[in-house]
Enzyme design. Sequence first.
Site, short mmCIF file in Angstrom:
data_model
loop_
_atom_site.label_atom_id
_atom_site.label_comp_id
_atom_site.label_asym_id
_atom_site.label_seq_id
_atom_site.Cartn_x
_atom_site.Cartn_y
_atom_site.Cartn_z
N HIS A 1 0.71 -1.16 -0.03
CA HIS A 1 -0.02 0.16 0.06
C HIS A 1 0.83 1.27 0.05
O HIS A 1 1.71 1.19 0.63
CB HIS A 1 -0.93 0.04 1.34
N ASP B 1 -7.97 -5.14 -0.19
CA ASP B 1 -8.22 -6.09 -1.06
C ASP B 1 -7.98 -7.58 -1.08
O ASP B 1 -8.55 -8.23 -1.70
CB ASP B 1 -7.82 -5.78 -2.61
C1 SDX Z 1 -6.24 0.01 -2.96
O1 SDX Z 1 -4.67 4.60 -1.98
C2 SDX Z 1 -5.50 3.77 -1.43
O2 SDX Z 1 -5.85 4.36 -0.14
C3 SDX Z 1 -6.22 2.65 -2.22
C4 SDX Z 1 -7.00 1.81 -1.48
C5 SDX Z 1 -8.14 2.66 -0.92
O3 SDX Z 1 -9.04 2.14 -0.18
O4 SDX Z 1 -8.52 3.59 -2.16
O5 SDX Z 1 -6.49 1.45 -0.27
C6 SDX Z 1 -7.55 0.73 -2.31
O6 SDX Z 1 -6.16 0.25 -3.98
C7 SDX Z 1 -5.39 -1.10 -2.14
C8 SDX Z 1 -4.13 -1.42 -3.04
C9 SDX Z 1 -4.70 -2.59 -3.91
N1 SDX Z 1 -3.59 -3.01 -4.88
C10 SDX Z 1 -2.99 -3.93 -5.05
O7 SDX Z 1 -3.06 -4.83 -3.91
C11 SDX Z 1 -1.96 -4.42 -6.10
C12 SDX Z 1 -0.71 -4.91 -5.45
N2 SDX Z 1 -0.05 -3.86 -4.83
C13 SDX Z 1 0.99 -3.19 -5.53
O8 SDX Z 1 0.83 -3.13 -6.97
C14 SDX Z 1 1.32 -1.89 -4.88
O9 SDX Z 1 1.65 -2.33 -3.40
C15 SDX Z 1 0.55 -0.51 -4.66
C16 SDX Z 1 0.08 -0.31 -5.87
C17 SDX Z 1 -0.43 -0.90 -4.03
C18 SDX Z 1 1.32 0.47 -4.19
O10 SDX Z 1 2.45 0.74 -5.10
P1 SDX Z 1 3.50 1.69 -4.88
O11 SDX Z 1 3.33 2.65 -3.41
O12 SDX Z 1 3.74 2.71 -5.85
O13 SDX Z 1 4.69 1.00 -4.25
P2 SDX Z 1 5.75 0.07 -5.50
O14 SDX Z 1 4.81 -0.47 -6.43
O15 SDX Z 1 6.61 1.06 -5.59
O16 SDX Z 1 6.50 -1.00 -4.61
C19 SDX Z 1 7.46 -0.90 -3.61
C20 SDX Z 1 8.30 -1.99 -3.94
C21 SDX Z 1 8.60 -2.41 -5.41
O17 SDX Z 1 9.91 -3.32 -5.17
P3 SDX Z 1 11.31 -2.78 -5.53
O18 SDX Z 1 11.17 -1.94 -6.91
O19 SDX Z 1 11.61 -1.78 -4.42
O20 SDX Z 1 12.25 -3.90 -5.40
O21 SDX Z 1 7.38 -3.04 -3.37
C22 SDX Z 1 7.32 -3.89 -4.30
C23 SDX Z 1 7.57 -3.50 -5.83
O22 SDX Z 1 8.00 -4.39 -6.71
N3 SDX Z 1 5.77 -4.47 -4.37
C24 SDX Z 1 5.39 -5.90 -4.53
C25 SDX Z 1 4.08 -5.37 -4.19
N4 SDX Z 1 3.63 -4.37 -3.93
C26 SDX Z 1 4.76 -3.59 -4.02
N5 SDX Z 1 6.05 -6.92 -4.64
C27 SDX Z 1 5.39 -8.10 -4.70
N6 SDX Z 1 3.96 -8.02 -4.56
C28 SDX Z 1 3.23 -6.89 -4.34
N7 SDX Z 1 1.81 -6.83 -4.12
#
Ligand code: SDX
Length: 428
Positions: free
Chosen positions: A306, A363
């Site tokens: 998140h 989620d």
């Molecule tokens: C919602 O914003 C809100 O409040 C949203 C929400 C709401 O109520 O409105 O809470 C609802 O959208 C919840 C989020 C649902 N999405 C997911 O579950 C999708 C999976 N999660 C990710 O894609 C990610 O964690 C996000 C999109 C939620 C957050 O993205 P960020 O903050 O931009 O973080 P990032 O993508 O830069 O990740 C940081 C690191 C990366 O690795 P490095 O580049 O540092 O090596 O963490 C890794 C990412 O690859 N990473 C994950 C991961 N989430 C982040 N690796 C594996 N699995 C994951 N789920």
Amino acid sequence: MAESAELRVGDQTVELPVVEGSEGERAIDISELRAQTGCITLDPGFANTGSCQSGITFIDGERGVLQYRGIPIEELAEKATFLEVAYLLVYGKLPDKEQLEYYRESIRYHTMIHEDFRSFFGALPKDAHPMAACSCAVGALATFYPDSLDPRDPRQVEVSIHRLIAKLPTLVAYAYKHSIGQPAMYPRNSLRYVANLLYMMFGNPCEEYDVDPVVAKALDLQFILHADHEQNCSTSSVRLVGSSMVNLFAAISAGINALWGPLHGGANAEVIDMLAAIRDEGMSGRQFVERAKSRNDTSRLMGFGHRVYKNFDPRAKILKKACFDVLDKLGVHSKLLEIAVELEEIALKDDYFVERRLYPNVDFYSGVIYNAIGTPSNMFTAMFAIGRLPGWIAHWAEMHADPQFRIGRPRQIYTGRTKTAFTPIDQR
Ligand code: SDX
């Protein structure tokens, strides 16, 4: 003495005011930055940028705190109904008995949609994604109600708000019925809000449909937990689109489209598809977690991570418990829930997730409940939209009431080609 921040740009030092919120958060007010220094800020994804000051929802991502109008989500989940929470978010306080009864009556009165929506949905392909159907249906409400489009007319805004909260469940149910080739069900106004939605989705004209109170309560809880989340992607979209002074229906339609994305509200369906794939391919949780960590694999542990929560998402904690309660009461065994719990246990001890502070978000477990009550995964995000609607409306209304209201128009840093002469076609 108000706090300020000093910024040195080249040989220039400017002083910028620091704004402090009611929960102690601080922001550097850069409203005068470009005028004073010629510089703008750059913050891809706005991870460090506040778009507004808001009194609706407070999140402390480090401590896993979520409050709607100051009330902890845990208390609302346990003691409130979704319509009470919708009232709280939009009007700023919980309704008393009389206000709640009037609100319930008014919402019940507006649940039916124009009969032409039957041909509207009928024109869509059977496999139309419900979020596409709902975003265009909500946008189309502006064509059916030209009398309530002025975002600055209090009466028109009030009517639009009630119409939206009342009609979105009907539109979602119509989209679902269209996709399974069943007749759309008229709302039954003798039913409560969530029960009416269940009736319109799972009832049919040929037999009585009795709403299971366990299912209705589980769905009401889901909507409470999804009702608002400060400046997330879809809410920020509603604010930005609404800042052009377009009508509320158009701004909400934009929010629905933003929520559809798999990184945002679309993740709940992705989680269920992920759990089902693990089950069907006979994969172990550890095998999938290793794939989710690998840079050579596009798999992600959907429902984890998140932008704000760097601790447990409090909603995920509540939903995990609700999963067990609901499945137990329904007498349903869910292999998907077993896999979800295994994945969570593995990930929470795995350095990759621990170092990146990735925890289950809202989620991760919500889809297990939707699945258990018979909702197809392509409908999950439409259900999320019903829950999030009061939050979107509350932020839209707060924005319009803000004395500092102005159209949202971010700047950029240009990195393209510098001035170049036009090349005639015979010289290209
Ligand atoms: C919602 O914003 C809100 O409040 C949203 C929400 C709401 O109520 O409105 O809470 C609802 O959208 C919840 C989020 C649902 N999405 C997911 O579950 C999708 C999976 N999660 C990710 O894609 C990610 O964690 C996000 C999109 C939620 C957050 O993205 P960020 O903050 O931009 O973080 P990032 O993508 O830069 O990740 C940081 C690191 C990366 O690795 P490095 O580049 O540092 O090596 O963490 C890794 C990412 O690859 N990473 C994950 C991961 N989430 C982040 N690796 C594996 N699995 C994951 N789920």
